[in-house]
Design an enzyme around this catalytic site. Structure first.
Site: not given
Ligand SMILES: [Zn+2]
Length: 196
Positions: A105-106, A151, A45, A147-148, A50
């Site tokens: 998380c990226l 963000h 995701g 999770h997304e 991000q």
């Molecule tokens: Zn994340």
């Protein structure tokens, strides 16, 4: 084009993102770039903040999770090929008893922690053609979407940890914000010292 992924500590990750219209400039190109960026970083995701944009859009492709042997065949099928763009999403409802799942998380490389979330969600959103949908998800699908979705609300999974876990992670998070980390995809660090 692979975009740099914004690291922990950047204020854009803390903004409540804004809705967009179909007039948003070069939206198709942005979506294509976000897919490329997400796959390059082996993510499931990626949310617009991000890549530095405080807009309510995120992408999910849970296919890599479908290979998990611990899942039932039904769950594997559900995750395989689940690829969607969520625009102007709103979680309408979250139900059930909270369960733990080890999230990463990226924007926060190398940190993985168990996070508690409710198992079932109902979400309304627009797809990339700006067609409206309201859908209910559970299990890992719900988890990735939650999770997304966080963000675009300016929330990170580390916010949901106990105060003890947060204290223990503090210095590692500071290192990430300064770019003192090995990562095999392109990132942008908020607290990097230039000219040194
Ligand atoms: Zn994340």
């Amino acid at each position: 084009m692979i975009l740099p992924i914004v690291a922990y500590g950047d204020p854009v990750l803390r903004k409540k993102a804004k809705d967009i219209t179909s007039e948003y400039p070069k939206l198709d190109e942005l979506i294509a770039n976000m897919w490329e960026t997400m796959y390059n970083a082996h993510g499931v995701g990626l949310a617009a903040p991000q890549v530095g944009l405080p807009i309510r859009m995120f992408l999910v492709d849970t296919t890599p999770f479908s290979e998990d042997d611990e899942l039932t065949e039904v769950e594997q099928k559900q995750l395989d090929g689940f690829k969607k763009v969520f625009i102007n999403a709103k979680i309408e409802d979250e139900t059930g008893k909270e369960w733990d799942f080890n999230e990463g998380c990226l924007s926060i490389p190398d940190i993985r922690e168990d996070v508690k979330r409710k198992p079932e969600i109902t979400i309304s959103y627009l797809d990339e053609d700006f067609k409206p949908h309201t859908e209910t998800y559970d299990g890992l699908l719900a988890r990735v979407i939650q999770h997304e979705y966080d963000h675009i609300e300016g929330i990170l999974f580390t916010d949901k940890l106990s105060s003890l876990r947060k204290r223990l992670l503090k210095s590692r998070l500071e290192k990430i914000s300064k770019g003192k980390i090995n990562v095999d995809y392109r990132m942008r660090f908020p607290n990097i010292k230039k000219g040194r």
